[in-house]
Design an enzyme around this catalytic site. Structure first.
Site, PDB file in Angstrom:
ATOM      1  CB  CYS A 111       6.435  -6.990  -0.365  1.00  0.00           C
ATOM      2  SG  CYS A 111       6.233  -6.179  -1.969  1.00  0.00           S
ATOM      3  CB  CYS A 210       0.365  -1.848   0.189  1.00  0.00           C
ATOM      4  SG  CYS A 210       0.833  -3.516  -0.350  1.00  0.00           S
TER       5      CYS A 210
END
Length: 378
Positions: A111, A210
Site C-alpha cells: 500500500c 485493513c
C-alpha cells in the site's frame, strides 16, 4: 553583524488522513509548522462498512467522517479521493495471489509503495503539491548535498520504517513524517490530540489487515479462492491431517493446524512448507524452521544501492527485531546470510536492510536456506 537564519520555505502539503489519531496529529503539526496543508482521506473500499469492528480495519465511512472533523478543527481544506479500484488491483488482488502461490505478503508495504507514495503522490504532484504527509513514525534526513535518507523514528518502540523501506529517493524527496523525530509515547500523542481538540484522541488504533475488518484472514481467502481440501504431512511425507486450502497457512504457523496425530516427541509442530502445486502443507519441529540464508528479489533502494558485500542489520517483520546479516546485490538479487539462524522466515515477506538507523532498502524474500536440511524453500 550575523545573518538571521531563514526558516524553511513553506510547502504545499497533502496530508493523508486515515481518520486515526496519528495522521490527525501529523497534519496538525504540518499546519503549525507554517505549511499550506490540505487534508485528504483515501476511500480504498468500494463498499466500506459504516463502522469498524472494534479496533480492526480502517477506511470506513466512520473513518472518513473522523478525518473530516479533524481537518475542520485544524482549519484545513479536506477532500475524499476514491482510490478503491487502484487499491483493489495493487494491494488486495496481489495479497490473494501471493497467498494462492504459497507466499506470505505484507499488504502494508504494498500500500505504501503503490498507493500512498505512488498513486497519491503522483496525483498530488500533478496538482501542484510539494509533499505528502502521513502519520508514520520514521524520519527523512536531508544531507548537506541535498540527498535524502530514510531513518528509524527517534522512538524505536513506535518505529514504522520497515513498512516504508519500499520508498525510493524520488518519493522520499516528497515525503513528510512529522511524528518521526519526537520521542513521545502514544499516550502523549493522544494527549496532544486532546489539547488540540481532536475528537480522535481516544480512538482505538487499527491493526491487522485493513481490508479484513473481522481479522479472519483464512475466511477472507476462502471466500476468494474457495475451499480446496489437501493433506498435511510430516517431514517424512506421512499424512498427519487434512486442510481446506493450503493458502490458509503461513511458514512458522503453530495454531489452527488441526492435526489428529500427535508428534512422536509430543512437542508442537509448525508449518515448514506450503506447496500450492499439490496443495500440501508440511509440518515439523520448531528447529526445522531455522534459516541461515535467503535470496530476495525486486529490491527497492532508499537512495544509492549498496555496492559489494557488507555487514548490516535486517528486519523481517513489521514488529520484529533486528538481526545481523551480510548482504550483497548479485545480478539484481539480494543474497543474504545470517550471523545467527533466524526462525520462521517465509517467501513473500519483505526483508529491510539497515545501516545503523538508516534504511537502505527493501526486497521480497524468494527462497530460504534451512540450517537443518541445508536445502532451499521457495
Amino acid at each position: 553583524m550575523t545573518d538571521t537564519p531563514q526558516r524553511p520555505r513553506p510547502l504545499r502539503v497533502l496530508a493523508a488522513m486515515s481518520g486515526g489519531v496519528d495522521s490527525a496529529v501529523a497534519a496538525a503539526r504540518a499546519a503549525e509548522a507554517g505549511h499550506d496543508v490540505t487534508g485528504v482521506h483515501l476511500a480504498l473500499s468500494a463498499n466500506p462498512q459504516s463502522f469498524r469492528t472494534g479496533a480492526r480495519g480502517c477506511c470506513t465511512i466512520e473513518d472518513s467522517r473522523d478525518a473530516r472533523r479533524a481537518a475542520d478543527v485544524i482549519g484545513i481544506p479536506f477532500y475524499v479521493w476514491d482510490l478503491a479500484d487502484r487499491f483493489k488491483e495493487d494491494v488486495v488482488e496481489d495479497f490473494v495471489a501471493e497467498y494462492e502461490a504459497g507466499r506470505t505478503p505484507n499488504p502494508c508495504l504494498r500500500c505504501n509503495e503503490k498507493i500512498k507514495f505512488a498513486a497519491l503522490l503522483d496525483k498530488a504532484l500533478a496538482l501542484g503539491f510539494d509533499a505528502v504527509c502521513t502519520g508514520h513514525y520514521a524520519q527523512v534526513i536531508v544531507n548537506e548535498d541535498g540527498t535524502r535518507e530514510l531513518h528509524r523514528a527517534s522512538d524505536m518502540a513506535k518505529d514504522q520504517s520497515y513498512v516504508l523501506g519500499v520508498l525510493d529517493e524520488r518519493q522520499l524527496a516528497h515525503a513528510l513524517f512529522p511524528l518521526g523525530d519526537t520521542v513521545t509515547t502514544k499516550d502523549e500523542i493522544r494527549a496532544e490530540a486532546e489539547r488540540r481538540g481532536l475528537a480522535v484522541a481516544k480512538k482505538p488504533d487499527s491493526h491487522d489487515i485493513c481490508f479484513i475488518a473481522d481479522g479472519d484472514t483464512q475466511g477472507f481467502l476462502a471466500s476468494r479462492l474457495g475451499k480446496a481440501e489437501g493433506d498435511i504431512v510430516d517431514e517424512s511425507g506421512t499424512k498427519v491431517g487434512t486442510h481446506e486450502g493450503a493458502y490458509g497457512f503461513t511458514i512458522g504457523q503453530r495454531k489452527g493446524l488441526r492435526i489428529g496425530t500427535p508428534a512422536p516427541d509430543g512437542k508442537p509442530r509448525y508449518v515448514l512448507d506450503i506447496s500450492p502445486v499439490d496443495n500440501t502443507v508440511t509440518v515439523g519441529p520448531a528447529a526445522a524452521l531455522d534459516v541461515t540464508a535467503l535470496t530476495a528479489i525486486k529490491p527497492r533502494w532508499c537512495g544509492t544501492p549498496p555496492s559489494g558485500p557488507g555487514t548490516y542489520t535486517a528486519q523481517l517483520r513489521a514488529h520484529g527485531g533486528e538481526t545481523e546479516v551480510t548482504a550483497e546485490l548479485i545480478d539484481g538479487r539480494l543474497e543474504v546470510a545470517f550471523t545467527e539462524p533466524v526462525r520462521g522466515v517465509a517467501p513473500g515477506q519483505a526483508i529491510v536492510l539497515y545501516d545503523g538507523t538508516r534504511v537502505l532498502g527493501s526486497a521480497t524474500i524468494a527462497t530460504t536456506t534451512r540450517a537443518r536440511t541445508t536445502t532451499s524453500v521457495a
